[in-house]
Design an enzyme around this catalytic site. Sequence first.
Site, short mmCIF file in Angstrom:
data_model
loop_
_atom_site.label_atom_id
_atom_site.label_comp_id
_atom_site.label_asym_id
_atom_site.label_seq_id
_atom_site.Cartn_x
_atom_site.Cartn_y
_atom_site.Cartn_z
N HIS A 110 -26.72 -26.46 -14.33
CA HIS A 110 -26.17 -27.76 -14.53
C HIS A 110 -25.35 -28.16 -13.18
O HIS A 110 -25.06 -29.25 -13.07
CB HIS A 110 -24.99 -28.01 -15.73
CG HIS A 110 -25.00 -29.37 -16.40
ND1 HIS A 110 -24.76 -30.36 -15.58
CD2 HIS A 110 -25.11 -29.58 -17.67
CE1 HIS A 110 -24.78 -31.43 -16.50
NE2 HIS A 110 -25.05 -31.03 -17.70
N ASP A 116 -28.47 -32.64 -14.01
CA ASP A 116 -27.82 -33.08 -15.38
C ASP A 116 -28.87 -33.06 -16.43
O ASP A 116 -30.11 -32.72 -16.20
CB ASP A 116 -27.35 -34.54 -15.22
CG ASP A 116 -26.14 -34.54 -14.49
OD1 ASP A 116 -25.33 -33.37 -14.50
OD2 ASP A 116 -26.09 -35.44 -13.65
#
Length: 246
Positions: free
Chosen positions: A220, A224
């Site tokens: 991450h 995203d």
Amino acid sequence: AGPASAQASPAPPAEPEPLTQTPTRTVRLSGMRGTIAKRMHSSLQDMAQLTLAMDADVQAVLDDQARRSADGSKAPGFTAYVIGAAARALAEHPMVNAQVHGDTIAVLPGIHVGMAVALDNGLIVPVVRDADTRSVVELGTETARLAAAARTGQLSPDEVTGGTFSVTALGMYGVDMFTPVINPPNAAILGVGRFRDDLVLIDGAVGVVKRLTLSLTWDHRVLDGAPAASFCQRVAQLLADPTWMV
């Protein structure tokens, strides 16, 4: 020397948890097993890993394999199709083909896909180089060669380094979905589940679709959720699209 110049002593190693039973045997975390343990522990500590799951229609792959076998050719293994689809999706989503380097995200130009091969004493990940430029037949030949070399201990150092993305499968054990751990320094890894028959409505009639579940773990820090899902969706689309296979 006073307190200001004193150096802190390193913390003593943590004591292991006491055994709850007398073991039948013990296995040292050394060699390949030790290397895997250290790399996976480091991977989970150093990255912000999340996993999503998505179904993929794979009837086009099975049809292509059947067509090639009917023509008297040796059909590529299923892993070749997954690597081919993933590599083409990586070319369209270059941020997935990246690694964190210090305080930067390095987007990498070459697409080199690692394929996890299970061995009796661990796991090794030989690398298919420039996978996005190879046909599915070429990928089939290369994946078969690398898998055989991995199982006979004949991989060269160059064949297990430089991967920018990885593919791993547990479908052969009846697993639908799982959480693969990223092979550092990659930013993502794709897990492949088992083939299954799903009942669906096709033009108002009940039909059967051959599907499997893809499990994408991504870092991450690099991506995203939306771009990660878009990448996985593209892999699924390519597995359902027979045109690139020909």
